[in-house]
Enzyme design. Structure first.
Site, short mmCIF file in Angstrom:
data_model
loop_
_atom_site.label_atom_id
_atom_site.label_comp_id
_atom_site.label_asym_id
_atom_site.label_seq_id
_atom_site.Cartn_x
_atom_site.Cartn_y
_atom_site.Cartn_z
CB CYS A 105 4.40 41.14 7.10
SG CYS A 105 4.29 39.45 7.70
CG ASP A 119 3.51 70.56 -27.17
OD1 ASP A 119 3.12 71.72 -27.27
OD2 ASP A 119 4.64 70.17 -27.52
CG ASP A 147 8.56 69.08 -25.39
OD1 ASP A 147 8.27 69.44 -24.23
OD2 ASP A 147 8.85 69.88 -26.29
CB CYS A 187 0.94 37.50 4.72
SG CYS A 187 0.86 37.94 6.47
CG ASP A 210 4.61 70.55 -23.53
OD1 ASP A 210 3.99 71.57 -23.84
OD2 ASP A 210 5.22 69.85 -24.35
#
Length: 739
Positions: free
Chosen positions: A16, A428, A626, A13, A630
């Site tokens: 844990c 861009d 790209d 769970c 960038d």
């Protein structure tokens, strides 16, 4: 700093998960730790000088879990598939065994209430038979008791601890009560053997269903893993040799026949074919491949025979990179999960406290011991930290899996959550909104025909490497126009070129070049301005002192750029363009696609500063680029979305990576992120709501008004199916059809 991925087994769970993460965060040298309940994987960043991997694994094992290191350089096979199947079989066997041995107890208890015929054996030895059958059920589901008891001893209780305490108290109370009845000390008593048996039956059923449904949320990874072929055909000493894919090396020449899968990434050396890349890029139409074209592993060769040189193998292939990103995304946490993690850490101790308090309060106000014990057990059993723990990771897994199918790689829960709040999307220009390849758009004839203008211009430029020159030469080839031989080629920096053709001086270039050579450009000036206002580069062509014509070259828009901008506007987003080109070109593109912001004449290193300016104005900014020049802007933006057909740089830079060059995927990525976050919120709401409502009801708050008390067996049913309902809600995401 080292990054490691390893398996953690034995988690049940969210508490844990919280226990492991908190224990490791206290250790010096651990930079980050993220444990995923669904995939059973831990993603770790640590400093090996300060803490060793062996020490980390030992800490986890001391907490009661099994941990083993898993290499990031994993093969394409699913190492844990058999293990998962074995676990599901074991859970099914446990449920079936528990169910079979609990049925007689249910008949004995319910039969009396319903007036069903009761065998003499049941009448005479009822207590003893219930004791034996309940004991067998406990032994069948003993793992729950063992883990629950262990975690109690370690003072770190989890879900199993709640079940252990509740069923153990009910069981041993019933055993003692049975003995007292047997020796005649007590005449009548309420036993809980049927509750113990049913609780363990329903918990076993819940765990079994949970294991099955958890497996379904990771189907995307299984499908990706299954894409790669097991073998490859290599050419060695002019012979075809079939070898396992793991033995393929960079530089090997590989043969792929029609209908076969391409085994690894590479570059075509000979042949021509159409390749189905749908599995990787989502592109519906086959892509033509010829010499020097790149091919992607796991795509399907459709028509011709291809030979290619392997360039990326094993963990370096695009498919392996995609699998790695999807796995890491599935293991990541959205910021919204921090609340669930915090609650989970304190949840189990709080539930035990509430159960004890409810028991004491009911005893204090005069209710019998059996009544108070029923409340105590019901509170412990109905509490469900599992639902809290599964709410986020299952939705993240499903969302990232759905995205991967469409060629969109979402790198984690953080990206999912930020995408919802984005209000400005900046593109861009070159290579993102536009194709990044100049093409001839206009030919204006003055004193020569269009074909003649193109023929002379192509003759002038055929030996130039300049992108604009290449565009003119390419156009002439497309029109099947042959070029002339020229002499005395001379490039004039920033202005154009000069050649001699058939003993006449030919110029191709800017206004300045023409004016310097006493050529009158006034008659064509208005047309030049018109072309430049459209974002085109206009070049004048002259022979001697006469203007022959104008050739305009431009970087054209990608097919769906305009559609993408329109769709973003419909979603209420503002859209901008960022470019190194001049204002005129930027504004021309903006007009064509309907963009709001134009950030022009921006150098690559200045792009991140422009993004920061928008952020300081209170905007949540997504940058689409790209992934190469960038990169600073992608990193600065609140959400970096990288294009680039899955290149290494794009994959490393963007938080969302679009494998296809279809800008409509930006909208799909944002919409799918919103949808996934909505599912996370639904899951968390129901998980919290269930516990907030269920625990008080189990504690008996309705009893004074209705006389109704929650049976522990009913509580077990509700608890078991709360987790399954959360996962089922997540599985409904398969119906997502996009925008």
């Amino acid at each position: 700093m080292i990054t490691k991925t390893f398996k953690v087994r034995g988690m049940h769970c969210a508490s844990c998960v919280a226990k492991i993460e908190n224990a490791l965060k206290r250790e010096d040298g651990i930079k980050s730790i993220n444990v995923n309940l669904v995939t059973e994987k831990a993603y770790l960043e640590f400093e090996p000088i300060k803490i060793s991997m062996a020490r980390i694994l030992k800490i986890i094992e001391k907490l009661g879990y099994k941990a083993d290191e898993e290499s990031l350089e994993r093969g394409i096979e699913d190492h844990h598939k058999k293990e998962k199947e074995g676990e599901i079989k074991k859970l099914r066997k446990r449920f079936v065994t528990a169910m079979l041995f609990s049925l007689p107890i249910i008949y004995m208890v319910m039969g009396k209430m319903l007036g069903l015929p009761m065998p003499m054996l049941f009448e005479k030895y009822g207590f003893f038979i219930q004791f034996v059958l309940a004991t067998v059920v406990i032994l069948a589901a003993f793992d729950i008791w063992r883990m629950g008891f262990k975690n109690l001893l370690r003072l770190s209780p989890n879900m199993d601890s709640l079940i252990f305490v509740g069923t153990a108290v009910a069981y041993f109370y019933s055993v003692i009560a049975s003995v007292l009845v047997f020796i005649g000390k007590v005449i009548e008593v309420h036993l809980y053997f049927e509750s113990v048996a049913l609780i363990l039956v329903f918990i076993s059923l819940g765990k079994y269903l949970e294991a099955i449904t958890k497996g379904k949320t990771s189907e995307a990874i299984k499908k990706l893993i299954g894409l790669q072929p097991k073998e490859a055909t290599i050419i060695k000493d002019n012979e075809e040799i079939r070898i396992p894919i793991s033995e393929v090396k960079v530089g090997d020449i590989i043969l792929v026949k029609p209908g076969e899968k391409i085994p690894v990434d590479g570059v075509v050396t000979s042949g021509y074919s159409g390749v189905d890349e749908k599995a990787i890029t989502g592109e519906s139409m086959p892509v033509e491949k010829k010499k020097d074209d790149e091919v992607i592993g796991a795509t399907i060769n459709k028509t011709g025979v291809l030979k290619f040189r392997a360039t990326k193998v094993g963990k370096d292939t695009m498919l392996a990179q995609i699998i790695k990103i999807v796995e890491e995304a599935m293991g990541s946490k959205a910021p919204i999960q921090l609340l669930a993690d915090k609650v989970s850490f304190y949840f189990v101790p709080a539930v035990i406290g509430i159960a004890v308090l409810a028991f004491v309060v009911w005893l204090f106000i005069g209710q019998p011991f059996a009544f108070s014990l029923t409340v105590f057990v019901a509170v412990l059993i109905i509490a469900c930290p599992c639902a809290l723990g599964l709410a986020t990771p299952t939705a993240v897994m499903m969302g990232t899996g759905l995205a991967a199918k469409q060629g969109i790689l979402i790198k984690g829960g953080k990206a999912l959550e930020i995408a919802r709040d984005v209000n400005v999307v900046i593109f861009d220009k070159t290579g993102t909104l536009t194709k990044g390849e100049p093409v001839v758009t206009d030919i204006v004839e003055i004193q020569a025909s269009k074909d003649k203008v193109l023929q002379i211009a192509a003759s002038v430029e055929k030996n130039s490497e300049h992108p604009l020159a290449q565009a003119i030469v390419k156009k002439a080839k497309e029109e099947n126009i042959e070029s002339f031989a020229v002499q005395d080629f001379k490039a004039i920096p920033g202005k154009g070129v000069e050649v001699v053709l058939q003993s006449q001086k030919i110029l191709l270039g800017t206004r300045k070049l023409m004016i310097e050579n006493q050529i009158d450009i006034n008659p064509i000036e208005n047309k030049m301005i018109e072309l430049e206002d459209q974002g085109k580069t206009a070049m004048l062509l002259s022979r001697g002192k006469k203007l022959l014509g104008v050739i305009a070259v431009a970087d054209t828009l990608k097919e769906y750029s305009k559609d993408a901008v329109e769709m973003l506007h419909k979603m209420g987003k503002k859209v901008g363009i960022i470019t190194g080109d001049n204002q005129r070109v930027g504004k021309a593109i903006a007009r064509e696609v309907g963009i709001d912001y134009v950030l022009a004449e921006v150098l690559p290193q200045e792009k991140s500063a422009e993004i920061e300016k928008l952020q300081k104005q209170g905007n949540i900014v997504a940058m689409v680029g790209d992934g190469i020049n960038d990169a600073p802007a992608l990193a600065q933006a609140d959400l970096g979305i990288a294009l680039g057909s899955g290149t290494d740089v794009a994959i490393e830079t963007g938080e969302i990576v679009l494998i296809k060059d279809d800008l409509r995927d930006v909208i799909t990525a944002i919409d799918l992120s919103k949808y996934t976050l909505r599912k996370i919120k639904q899951n968390l709401f129901w998980a919290f709501f269930y516990n907030i409502v269920g625990i008080p009801i189990a504690a008996g708050v309705l009893y004074p008004f209705t006389g109704w008390l929650l049976n522990p067996a009913v509580a077990a049913t509700a608890m078991a199916f709360s987790s399954v309902s959360v996962i089922s809600n997540t599985l409904l995401m398969k119906k997502y059809r996009g925008v």
